[in-house]
Structures are given as structure tokens and as C-alpha cells.
Design a protein around this motif. Structure first.
Motif, PDB file in Angstrom:
ATOM      1  N   LEU A  13       0.860  -1.179   0.000  1.00 41.47           N
ATOM      2  CA  LEU A  13       0.000   0.000   0.000  1.00 41.47           C
ATOM      3  C   LEU A  13       0.895   1.226   0.000  1.00 41.47           C
ATOM      4  O   LEU A  13       1.890   1.269   0.711  1.00 41.47           O
ATOM      5  CB  LEU A  13      -0.872   0.003   1.267  1.00 41.47           C
ATOM      6  CG  LEU A  13      -1.903   1.127   1.379  1.00 41.47           C
ATOM      7  CD1 LEU A  13      -3.132   0.805   0.544  1.00 41.47           C
ATOM      8  CD2 LEU A  13      -2.336   1.344   2.824  1.00 41.47           C
ATOM      9  N   ASP A  14       0.571   2.208  -0.827  1.00 42.05           N
ATOM     10  CA  ASP A  14       1.287   3.482  -0.716  1.00 42.05           C
ATOM     11  C   ASP A  14       0.265   4.609  -0.673  1.00 42.05           C
ATOM     12  O   ASP A  14      -0.933   4.350  -0.551  1.00 42.05           O
ATOM     13  CB  ASP A  14       2.311   3.656  -1.845  1.00 42.05           C
ATOM     14  CG  ASP A  14       1.659   3.764  -3.211  1.00 42.05           C
ATOM     15  OD1 ASP A  14       0.422   3.892  -3.280  1.00 42.05           O
ATOM     16  OD2 ASP A  14       2.384   3.708  -4.212  1.00 42.05           O
ATOM     17  N   THR A  15       0.715   5.847  -0.780  1.00 39.44           N
ATOM     18  CA  THR A  15      -0.239   6.944  -0.624  1.00 39.44           C
ATOM     19  C   THR A  15      -1.310   6.933  -1.701  1.00 39.44           C
ATOM     20  O   THR A  15      -2.430   7.346  -1.455  1.00 39.44           O
ATOM     21  CB  THR A  15       0.452   8.324  -0.640  1.00 39.44           C
ATOM     22  OG1 THR A  15       1.650   8.220  -1.371  1.00 39.44           O
ATOM     23  CG2 THR A  15       0.756   8.784   0.752  1.00 39.44           C
ATOM     24  N   PHE A  16      -0.964   6.475  -2.899  1.00 33.46           N
ATOM     25  CA  PHE A  16      -1.976   6.407  -3.957  1.00 33.46           C
ATOM     26  C   PHE A  16      -3.100   5.454  -3.518  1.00 33.46           C
ATOM     27  O   PHE A  16      -4.283   5.790  -3.603  1.00 33.46           O
ATOM     28  CB  PHE A  16      -1.349   5.930  -5.261  1.00 33.46           C
ATOM     29  CG  PHE A  16      -0.462   6.938  -5.909  1.00 33.46           C
ATOM     30  CD1 PHE A  16      -0.925   7.740  -6.932  1.00 33.46           C
ATOM     31  CD2 PHE A  16       0.849   7.100  -5.484  1.00 33.46           C
ATOM     32  CE1 PHE A  16      -0.100   8.680  -7.534  1.00 33.46           C
ATOM     33  CE2 PHE A  16       1.679   8.037  -6.071  1.00 33.46           C
ATOM     34  CZ  PHE A  16       1.204   8.827  -7.103  1.00 33.46           C
ATOM     35  N   GLY A  17      -2.704   4.259  -3.051  1.00 32.93           N
ATOM     36  CA  GLY A  17      -3.684   3.279  -2.601  1.00 32.93           C
ATOM     37  C   GLY A  17      -4.452   3.781  -1.396  1.00 32.93           C
ATOM     38  O   GLY A  17      -5.680   3.664  -1.332  1.00 32.93           O
ATOM     39  N   ALA A  18      -3.722   4.352  -0.451  1.00 34.87           N
ATOM     40  CA  ALA A  18      -4.370   4.830   0.770  1.00 34.87           C
ATOM     41  C   ALA A  18      -5.380   5.918   0.432  1.00 34.87           C
ATOM     42  O   ALA A  18      -6.489   5.959   0.968  1.00 34.87           O
ATOM     43  CB  ALA A  18      -3.329   5.358   1.747  1.00 34.87           C
ATOM     44  N   TRP A  19      -4.999   6.800  -0.513  1.00 37.64           N
ATOM     45  CA  TRP A  19      -5.937   7.855  -0.883  1.00 37.64           C
ATOM     46  C   TRP A  19      -7.168   7.280  -1.583  1.00 37.64           C
ATOM     47  O   TRP A  19      -8.297   7.682  -1.314  1.00 37.64           O
ATOM     48  CB  TRP A  19      -5.277   8.919  -1.758  1.00 37.64           C
ATOM     49  CG  TRP A  19      -6.317   9.756  -2.431  1.00 37.64           C
ATOM     50  CD1 TRP A  19      -6.628   9.787  -3.745  1.00 37.64           C
ATOM     51  CD2 TRP A  19      -7.253  10.613  -1.774  1.00 37.64           C
ATOM     52  NE1 TRP A  19      -7.692  10.618  -3.969  1.00 37.64           N
ATOM     53  CE2 TRP A  19      -8.098  11.139  -2.762  1.00 37.64           C
ATOM     54  CE3 TRP A  19      -7.467  10.976  -0.443  1.00 37.64           C
ATOM     55  CZ2 TRP A  19      -9.138  12.017  -2.473  1.00 37.64           C
ATOM     56  CZ3 TRP A  19      -8.509  11.856  -0.150  1.00 37.64           C
ATOM     57  CH2 TRP A  19      -9.332  12.370  -1.160  1.00 37.64           C
ATOM     58  N   LEU A  20      -6.977   6.292  -2.441  1.00 35.19           N
ATOM     59  CA  LEU A  20      -8.135   5.735  -3.141  1.00 35.19           C
ATOM     60  C   LEU A  20      -9.068   5.025  -2.163  1.00 35.19           C
ATOM     61  O   LEU A  20     -10.290   5.074  -2.318  1.00 35.19           O
ATOM     62  CB  LEU A  20      -7.672   4.806  -4.264  1.00 35.19           C
ATOM     63  CG  LEU A  20      -7.172   5.587  -5.490  1.00 35.19           C
ATOM     64  CD1 LEU A  20      -6.475   4.668  -6.471  1.00 35.19           C
ATOM     65  CD2 LEU A  20      -8.323   6.317  -6.178  1.00 35.19           C
ATOM     66  N   LEU A  21      -8.497   4.389  -1.159  1.00 31.37           N
ATOM     67  CA  LEU A  21      -9.332   3.782  -0.125  1.00 31.37           C
ATOM     68  C   LEU A  21     -10.132   4.863   0.597  1.00 31.37           C
ATOM     69  O   LEU A  21     -11.350   4.752   0.775  1.00 31.37           O
ATOM     70  CB  LEU A  21      -8.444   3.021   0.877  1.00 31.37           C
ATOM     71  CG  LEU A  21      -9.166   2.482   2.111  1.00 31.37           C
ATOM     72  CD1 LEU A  21     -10.174   1.411   1.716  1.00 31.37           C
ATOM     73  CD2 LEU A  21      -8.173   1.927   3.117  1.00 31.37           C
ATOM     74  N   GLU A  22      -9.419   5.938   0.943  1.00 34.94           N
ATOM     75  CA  GLU A  22     -10.074   7.036   1.632  1.00 34.94           C
ATOM     76  C   GLU A  22     -11.176   7.633   0.759  1.00 34.94           C
ATOM     77  O   GLU A  22     -12.280   7.913   1.213  1.00 34.94           O
ATOM     78  CB  GLU A  22      -9.022   8.098   1.990  1.00 34.94           C
ATOM     79  CG  GLU A  22      -9.563   9.414   2.511  1.00 34.94           C
ATOM     80  CD  GLU A  22     -10.296   9.278   3.836  1.00 34.94           C
ATOM     81  OE1 GLU A  22     -10.044   8.270   4.537  1.00 34.94           O
ATOM     82  OE2 GLU A  22     -11.122  10.156   4.151  1.00 34.94           O
TER      83      GLU A  22
END
Ligand SMILES: Nc1ncnc2c1ncn2[C@@H]1O[C@H](COP(=O)(O)OP(=O)(O)OP(=O)(O)O)[C@@H](O)[C@H]1O
Ligand SMILES: [Mg+2]
Lengths: 376, 260
Positions: free
Chosen positions: A58-67
Motif C-alpha cells: 500500500l502506498d499513498t496512492f492506494g491509501a488515498w483511493l481507499l479514503e
């Protein structure tokens, strides 16, 4: 590594999303589409659960899409729960939770209004430019007078340095250019005048044209391109790196330290270059007349002697320092107008050359009228 | 998986580098392992920035070996080099923002070049990065000359982190930040290290940062790395320069240290 980033399944009114694989930048485009699909599918259900247990990276791209997924679901009125989130990503998900709370401010734009606005700005800009150049002349005069009263403050070394750059080092290129122009004018003149049998008038044409107009104009254009642009770029990058501000805070006037020596160097160099250039052009013309037109140098010279007067020479030389002032003032105005970006530096450097050439030609026209009136 | 392990990420061996006839670095050797935050300290002008620039391949070297992810950046072909650049981010000492792009465009620039993302996602992630480094969305539209020195540093950091790289090279990331901003920076780096397994090569003069986030510290002196070790080793060292650096009047040893 699983290839499905997000699996969707609906069971009794609940949408279950099983996340897997690497939720990272490389696959963010694909993941975004899956997230959008999930949002659409969630329209028919009341609750959504997202299982993050299968995610390997997971990176910020993934974390942001989850958010973003959770946020969209909640604003749509669904309950959304994130389950099995590995502890090591908690902090990152929390970071993503905090961001993007305010919409990005964006300038809205309307092509028609923008085009009109740009037109208006250009007109205002033109007037402003002229005023700035006039103002620069004024300021330069003040600085020059002030320096004349206190001659020891004049930057002599700097002036000599610039004189070397814009004058001495320009000699070869000026010589070559004006020599070729002289050749070309003479050749064209010979070619066309021959049909009327008045080849000898070529000498009159070349002499008057070169001494009154072409010599000074060509040299000035060359100097504007060669030195005016350099002045603007130098002053502009000093402005960009706050060097001019540093000078000011130390009690120096940038105009006195930076601009005056440059302009003085130009005012000295340009007449000298004009003289050198005119001579080279006449030399070239003489050579062509001899080799191509069969007119011996003696005849050329005596013809030239009859055709031109000291007035023709003076007209060219009188114009030269004024051209130099135009180049210097425009280059300085443009240089000091540079704002922070490299793009602005480029724009002003180009503008400096274009504007000074344009103004010089305008000025040349005025001089032509003036000299015609006083009969010179 | 992401705990600091023994996997070598950056390896430097007997590096010699310099300009003209001055030698700046002479026999530098240094290892950085995955997930580690390495702080590099040394007197001003000793060659820390030169070391950083040599590792990323911006400066030529006279001799020595450099590997990043097991490969020598200077010997890679264009394609491999691009793939490698995708995996690291660099923060330059002066920020080195593109002066004709806005803050948001600066952060998006690497994304645009390396990833194919929708406009919306790029905007959102870029704003997220800017907010992560402590800026708010109002800077998005500003070009670098309209930003303060500290803001430029932060935008540059956001740009270095834009692609979620595996390594970041930071040249004095906290210089020009206020202490609160610097502490936030420390926290951010620590978070990224713990969650993404980020490897950090950081040149810094900020003792608080060194205390708070660095796993190991490399000391550059006499054109070489004279010692590498954790903070405790620095405090215990009796090399005169190291002693005055870490235990000088400004070091506040014994006072409570800012915690990340
Ligand atoms: N482009 C260059 N040309 C010539 N010498 C250079 C160049 N860049 C740096 N140097 C020299 O290399 C030495 C090391 O410079 P460097 O920028 O690496 O210092 P530093 O350790 O990063 O210092 P600081 O902490 O002040 O940033 C200095 O003596 C500097 O003068
Ligand atoms: Mg440095």
C-alpha cells in the motif's frame, strides 16, 4: 500476487469488497476505475464493507483511493467499514484521512473573456512599456548627471569590461556582416542598373545607402540581438536571484551600478561599430564593383568622392548614439521587469530584442524626416 | 517485511570525486540498507551535497563504485535509468522547483511523466502530498517565486515524494523550516519509513532531526566518511569534531529531545 485488486460481491443487501494485491502508484489508474465501479455498485445497498486483509503493498496512492472510496460512500449515505487493515498501514491511512478536505482552488476560465482580456492587457502593456522606457530615459539622465557631479563614483572598470564585450568582441561579426551586405547591394545595383546603362550610379546608391541608413541600422540590429539580449538576461537573472535587492539594501542604486556602465559602453561602442561597419560595407561594394562590374578601384573612389558628402556620413554617425540609448534603455527596462520564473526571463529577453529593433526603426523614420527638413 | 533489514539499497565504495584539480571526496565508503534513515553530517562545504549528487549520477566520479538497488546509476541505459529514477526522489538543497510551473504542477510533474493517471486522481494525490508536507490547498496555484523559502522546501519535498519512491535523497530538508514544521517533517518521514519502508539518505544540520528520526549517522570529514553509527555512538565518540558537533552548546544533550 493476486491480480484482482478489488473483488465485489453482494450478499443480502451488503456489498462486500475484498481488496488484494498491490495498491500502489503503478496500478493506481486501474484501481481508480475499480473504486468507481464499487461506488456505482453500492447504489443499491445500504452497507459496504471493505476487507483490506489481502493487500500486499500500500502506498499513498492506494491509501488515498481507499479514503476516497470510503468518503464517497459515506457522503452517498451508505455505511462503510474498513476491516482487517494491517496495523503497519494504519498511520498512512490516517494521513490520507486528513487530506483533501477543501476543494482545490482553481481559476475558472472562459476562452472568449480570456482572449478579450489578453487583447486589453496587450494594449495596456504597450502603453505601459512606452512609459517605462521614457521613465528609464529620465532615470538614466538623473543617474548620469549625478555621476557627472561626482565622477569618482562612475564605474570605470565595469564600463571598460562591457565596452570590451559589446564593442571590441563584436568587431569580427560586424565586419563580416556589413562587408557581405555591401557586396550584395553593389551586386544587385550593378545587375539592375546595367539594363539602363547607368552602372556608375551604383556607387552613389551604395555610398548614400550605407552611410545614411544601412550601416547604422544593420549594426544597431546586430548589437540589439547580440548585446541587448545579453543585458536583459543578465539583469533579469540578477533580479530573479534577488541580487538587485541585495544591492539596494547595501545602499547602491542598481541603475548606477549595473545599468549606467552598460549603457555608456553601448553609447561608445555603437558609433565605433557603425563606422567600422560602414567602411567594411563600402569596401565590399568596391570589391564587387571591381570584380563583378569591372569598375577599377580608382574610378570607384573618385565617383564615391563626388557622390557623397560629409553630411551623409554625419547623418549615420549622429543616429548611432541614439540607437545605442534605445537598445540600452529597452534592455534595462525589460531586464528589471523580469519576475520569478525562467519563462518570464525568456519572454523579456525576446521582448527586449523585438522592441528595441522596432523602436530603432521608428526612430530612424523620425530622423529621416528631421534631416530632410533641415536639408541634411 | 519492511523492518530495517540487511538488504543493501545504496552502496558506495572508495568514491573519489571533485572539480578540476580540487578533490572533494577521496575514498568515501558508505552503505545504506532498506528501510533505514541515514543522516549525513559534516562541516559546511565538506562535500555532502557533492556526495548526494554523485550518488544520483549528476556529478561524474573519478573512481570508485556506486550501486543503487544493485545497479550503477551512471552505467545504466536510458530505459533502465528511467526505471531507476522512478524508484527514487531527490530534494535539492535549493528546492530546484520548476519556476514556471505552479506548486501543484511541480508535484504532478513526475506523475505525469511516469504514471498514467486520470486528471482527477493526479490532482487529489498531489494535493494530498502537499497537505502531507504541511501546506494547504491555497498554495496549489502559486508559482515558486510567490512562495516563501520554507514553502519552497515543502513543495520540493512533496515533489520528491510524488511517486512514493523507495529511496528519497534529501539535502537539508528542514533548513528554513520553523521548529514546528521541522518536527512535522520528522513525523512524516518516520511515518513513511514505517508504512512504506522508505529508505532515506538525508543531509542535515538539524540536531533534532538527527535525534528524532535517523537510524544511523554518517560523519563526513577529511574528504571521507570517518564514522557511521547510531546517535549513541556519536555521543560516545571522542573525535574532536564529532564531539563539538553533537555535544556543543547547541546540542542540548540531556534536555528532553523532540520525539517523532
Ligand atoms: N560546481 C562546483 N564547482 C566547483 N566546486 C564546487 C562545485 N560545487 C561544490 N563545489 C565545492 O565542493 C565542496 C563541497 O561542496 P558541497 O556543496 O558538497 O558542500 P556541503 O557539504 O553540501 O556544504 P553545505 O552544508 O554548506 O551545504 C565545496 O568546497 C565547494 O566549493
Ligand atoms: Mg550542501
Amino acid at each position: 500476487m493476486s491480480d484482482r485488486l478489488l473483488d465485489l460481491s453482494v450478499t443480502d443487501g451488503r456489498l462486500a469488497l475484498a481488496a488484494a494485491g498491490s495498491w500502489t502508484a503503478d496500478r493506481a489508474g486501474e484501481l481508480e476505475r475499480l473504486v468507481e465501479t464499487a461506488v456505482r455498485r453500492a447504489r443499491g445497498v445500504s452497507a459496504v464493507e471493505i476487507r483490506m486483509g489481502g493487500v500486499e503493498r500500500l502506498d499513498t496512492f492506494g491509501a488515498w483511493l481507499l479514503e476516497r472510496l470510503v468518503r464517497t460512500l459515506r457522503t452517498d449515505g451508505r455505511t462503510a467499514a474498513v476491516l482487517d487493515l494491517p496495523e503497519r498501514w494504519r498511520a498512512l491511512v490516517d494521513v490520507a484521512h486528513a487530506v483533501n478536505r477543501t476543494p482545490i482552488p482553481r481559476r475558472r476560465f472562459n476562452p472568449l473573456a480570456d482572449a478579450l482580456a489578453r487583447l486589453g492587457e496587450t494594449v495596456v502593456g504597450l502603453v505601459r512599456d512606452l512609459l517605462l522606457i521614457v521613465q528609464m530615459f529620465g532615470e538614466l539622465t538623473v543617474v548620469a548627471l549625478r555621476t557627472a557631479l561626482r565622477p569618482w563614483t562612475f564605474r570605470f572598470t565595469s564600463t571598460v569590461h562591457h565596452l570590451d564585450r559589446v564593442g571590441w568582441r563584436a568587431v569580427p561579426v560586424i565586419l563580416l556582416m556589413t562587408f557581405l551586405i555591401g557586396c550584395i547591394i553593389a551586386q544587385q545595383g550593378l545587375f539592375h542598373f546595367r539594363r539602363f546603362g547607368v552602372e556608375t550610379y551604383v556607387v552613389d546608391m551604395v555610398g548614400i545607402l550605407v552611410l545614411r541608413e544601412i550601416g547604422v541600422l544593420m549594426v544597431a540590429i546586430m548589437v540589439a540581438g547580440r548585446s541587448g539580449s545579453a543585458y536583459t538576461a543578465e539583469l533579469g537573472s540578477m533580479k530573479m536571484r534577488e541580487e538587485t535587492d541585495a544591492l539596494r539594501t547595501m545602499g547602491f542604486d542598481p541603475l548606477e551600478v549595473l545599468v549606467l556602465p552598460r549603457v555608456v559602453a553601448l553609447v561608445i561602442a555603437l558609433p565605433a561599430l557603425t563606422f567600422v561597419g560602414s567602411m567594411a560595407a563600402l569596401y565590399g561594394a568596391g570589391l564587387v564593383a571591381w570584380l563583378y562590374g569591372g569598375m577599377s578601384p580608382d574610378i570607384f573612389l573618385s565617383r564615391l568622392h563626388d557622390a557623397i558628402s560629409i553630411d551623409d556620413f554625419a547623418v549615420g554617425m549622429i543616429k548611432a548614439p541614439f540607437m545605442a540609448l534605445v537598445i540600452g534603455a529597452v534592455a534595462s527596462v525589460e531586464g528589471l521587469e523580469v519576475k520569478g520564473s525562467t519563462e518570464s526571463l525568456g519572454l523579456h529577453t525576446t521582448a527586449s530584442v523585438v522592441k528595441s529593433i522596432f523602436l530603432m526603426i521608428g526612430l530612424d523614420g523620425l530622423f529621416a524626416m528631421f534631416f530632410a527638413t533641415i536639408g541634411m | 517485511m519492511l523492518a530495517p533489514g540487511n538488504e543493501l539499497v545504496i552502496g558506495v565504495r572508495d568514491l573519489v570525486s571533485g572539480f578540476g584539480d580540487t578533490t572533494v571526496l577521496d575514498g568515501v565508503s558508505l552503505d545504506v540498507t532498506r528501510g533505514e534513515i541515514l543522516g549525513c553530517v559534516g562541516a559546511s562545504g565538506i562535500g555532502k551535497s557533492v556526495l548526494l549528487r554523485t550518488i544520483v549520477g549528476l556529478l561524474p566520479r573519478r573512481s570508485g563504485r556506486i550501486t543503487v538497488f544493485g545497479e550503477d546509476p551512471a552505467r545504466l541505459g536510458a530505459r533502465a535509468r528511467r526505471a531507476l529514477e522512478r524508484r527514487w526522489g531527490v530534494l535539492f538543497q535549493q528546492g530546484a522547483l520548476f519556476s514556471s510551473l505552479t506548486a501543484l504542477q511541480n508535484v504532478q510533474f513526475p506523475m505525469r511523466e511516469h504514471l498514467s493517471l486520470s486528471r482527477r486522481l493526479m490532482d487529489e494525490v498531489a494535493v494530498a502530498k502537499l497537505e502531507m508536507v504541511g501546506l494547504d490547498a491555497s498554495v496549489c496555484d502559486k508559482i515558486p517565486s510567490e512562495l516563501s523559502g520554507g514553502m519552497i522546501k515543502r513543495v520540493a519535498l512533496a515533489r520528491a515524494l510524488a511517486l512514493d519512491p523507495e529511496i528519497v535523497f534529501l539535502d537539508e530538508p528542514t533548513a528554513g523550516l520553523d521548529p514546528i514544521g521541522a518536527a512535522e517533517f520528522d513525523t512524516l518521514i518516520k511515518t513513511l519509513q514505517q508504512t512504506l519502508g522508505l529508505t532515506v539518505f538525508m543531509v542535515t544540520h538539524d540536531l533534532d532531526s538527527l535525534h528524532a528520526v535517523c537510524d544511523r549517522i554518517a560523519v563526513l570529514a577529511d574528504r571521507r566518511v570517518i564514522t557511521v553509527g547510531p546517535m549513541s555512538a556519536m555521543l560516545a565518540s571522542d573525535h574532536p569534531w564529532i564531539r563539538s558537533y553533537f555535544r556543543g552548546v547547541r546540542s542540548r544533550v540531556g534536555e528532553p529531545v523532540r520525539v517523532a
